[in-house]
Design a protein around this motif. Structure first.
Motif, PDB file in Angstrom:
ATOM      1  N   TYR A  55       0.852  -1.195   0.000  1.00  0.00           N
ATOM      2  CA  TYR A  55       0.000   0.000   0.000  1.00  0.00           C
ATOM      3  C   TYR A  55       0.892   1.250   0.000  1.00  0.00           C
ATOM      4  N   VAL A  59       1.256   4.209  -2.877  1.00  0.00           N
ATOM      5  CA  VAL A  59       1.063   5.644  -2.607  1.00  0.00           C
ATOM      6  C   VAL A  59       2.304   6.432  -3.073  1.00  0.00           C
ATOM      7  N   GLN A  62       2.353   6.839  -6.658  1.00  0.00           N
ATOM      8  CA  GLN A  62       1.077   7.384  -7.122  1.00  0.00           C
ATOM      9  C   GLN A  62       0.293   6.400  -7.971  1.00  0.00           C
ATOM     10  N   THR A  65      -4.596   2.280  -5.438  1.00  0.00           N
ATOM     11  CA  THR A  65      -4.553   1.756  -4.069  1.00  0.00           C
ATOM     12  C   THR A  65      -5.851   1.071  -3.627  1.00  0.00           C
ATOM     13  N   PRO A 101      -2.991   7.909   3.324  1.00  0.00           N
ATOM     14  CA  PRO A 101      -2.272   8.718   2.326  1.00  0.00           C
ATOM     15  C   PRO A 101      -2.398  10.224   2.565  1.00  0.00           C
ATOM     16  N   ASN A 102      -3.371  10.645   3.389  1.00  0.00           N
ATOM     17  CA  ASN A 102      -3.537  12.087   3.620  1.00  0.00           C
ATOM     18  C   ASN A 102      -2.675  12.621   4.763  1.00  0.00           C
TER      19      ASN A 102
END
Ligand code: ASP
Length: 459
Positions: A55, A59, A62, A65, A101-102
């Protein structure tokens, strides 16, 4: 009180979680539980930690996912469903996984660490909910709150000393404290993980910091066997051994317990019990301090490892040249390579290395530099190298033991190229070819563990 750690296969699905709950209920001394991430449910399965690594890579590149997050969510969901947990618990887990991812990480290495750590974090969170639902009062303990401080090596961290003071000062809540293994926080507040398999380390740190009477480490085997079961059929289990025997055996390749995890336990002199989640009534293997230990056997275990290489050097009057070894070690240090052993004679010297740290290019560069710096008459790289370690506290007191070890090797046609005894009184190290390694282990095992009338010829 006891600190109890469960490995990945012990927490892989609902059925395994149920066994863990039963083990926790069986003894109220079990007050701290350390979780791994869900591991393999069957041989071909993938560990959640490996899914999280995938994962993180997606990420970073890019890439796509959605499928991978869904797979990770499904692993936790299956456990939550098995216990009919409140939907809110899974909602939180799902949300945390999708939001990963954030989060802003310092760099790619810290991102990787942050993703990996979620495997244990969310499993600890889930375990807390399961225990509470099953009638065991439990509280989740985040490593940051507990004070697990680690070095600034995002994926290969070491514990910092201050951790122990902070743990000693930490007021544990009533009931069971559930702590995710494998990671801590750097002094700047970033998540950093230990090396792979590092939940064992967390368990040992907590056992030390909380001054536990016992550290129980549950996996999927009955304990440590006297020889690798893939080499020797049905080997005897080791009931009790010392810390330093365990150190020697895990150095030699025994993989049941992370070799760095023994250090916090030694520092706190806390006995370790390796046990089987699937067979909790088996006594397992006890690892205890050296004081008062009375060895029952001459040798405790035999192990072989095949990931070594050696550089052999010959030069007349080598032993007379001041600083020769220093120059050699400087070459290795410049390349960031450590060595394992260096048996030497008057004109010869062999440097034995863990060859997993070398690439072909590095090996060539090192050999060329050694040639240039110390001008040996002969310089050879030997890649067909295996090491056999025979380990036992009982060895220190026996006279003539070496003969009992070497005789069966001769009968099994094993050529021994190096013997190293003495540095540690409790082990004997033998060098041989990779092809002979298993035969050597079987031959020594037979001589020490199988009654004479039941021994088979070693092929
Ligand atoms: N889950 C981590 C790993 O797979 C740590 C552990 O299980 O101890 O390496």
């Amino acid at each position: 009180m006891r600190v109890v750690k469960f490995g990945g296969s012990s927490l892989a699905d609902g059925a395994q979680f149920a066994k863990v709950v039963a083990i926790m209920k069986a003894n109220p001394d079990r007050q701290v539980i350390v979780t791994s991430a869900p591991g393999k449910r069957h041989p071909g399965d993938v560990k959640v930690t490996d899914l999280l690594i995938k994962y993180a890579q997606a990420v970073l590149q890019q890439g796509e996912t959605a499928a991978i997050v869904a797979e990770i969510v499904a692993r936790y969901q299956a456990i939550a469903t098995a216990f009919n947990l409140d939907a809110q618990v899974m909602g939180k887990i799902e949300n945390e996984l999708y939001q990963l991812p954030n989060i802003s990480f310092k760099n790619a290495d810290y991102l990787m660490a942050g993703f990996k750590a979620r495997g244990e974090k969310l499993n600890a969170f889930l375990m807390t909910a399961v225990l509470n639902q099953e009638g065991v009062e439990a509280t989740y303990g985040e490593p940051k709150t507990l004070g697990i401080v680690v070095t600034d090596h995002p994926n290969d961290a070491e514990v910092s000393r201050e951790t122990y003071d902070r743990l000693t000062a930490f007021r544990r809540p009533l009931g069971v404290l559930v702590v995710p293994g494998f990671y801590g926080y750097t002094s700047r507040g970033d998540i950093a993980t230990f090396s792979r398999g590092g939940s064992d380390i967390t368990g040992a740190i907590l056992a030390n910091g909380f001054h536990a009477d016992l550290y129980e480490n549950f996996t999927d085997v009955d304990g440590v066997a006297a020889a690798d079961p893939r080499v020797v059929a049905n080997p005897q289990m080791i009931q009790e051994m010392t810390y330093r025997e365990m150190r020697e055996l895990s150095y030699g390749g025994f993989g049941v317990f992370h070799d760095e995890a023994i250090l916090p336990a030694i520092a706190g002199q806390i006995p370790i019990n390796l046990k089987n989640t699937n067979h909790p009534s088996a006594p397992g293997t006890m690892i205890v301090p050296e004081q008062h230990f009375v060895p029952k056997h001459a040798i405790t275990g035999i192990v072989s490892s095949q990931h070594f290489g050696a550089i052999y050097l010959h030069r007349y009057l080598l032993n007379k040249e001041v600083g020769f070894t220093l120059k050699l070690l400087q070459v290795l240090a410049r390349h960031g390579i450590s060595y394992e052993h260096m048996p030497s004679g008057i004109d010869d010297l062999t440097i034995i290395l863990d060859d997993r740290q070398l690439t072909e290019a590095k090996r060539k560069a090192i050999c060329a530099e050694i040639q240039e710096v110390v001008h040996p008459d002969v310089l050879k790289w030997i890649d067909d190298y295996a090491i056999i370690m025979v380990v036992g506290e009982g060895m220190a007191q026996r006279t003539g033991l070496i003969q009992t070890i070497l005789q069966p090797l001769a009968s099994a046609g094993v050529h021994v190229s190096m013997i190293n005894e003495g540095a540690s009184q409790i082990s004997l190290m033998l060098g041989t070819s990779r092809e002979s390694a298993n035969r050597a282990v079987k031959a020594i095992y037979n001589a020490f563990f199988i009654p004479i009338n039941q021994r088979l010829e070693v092929q």
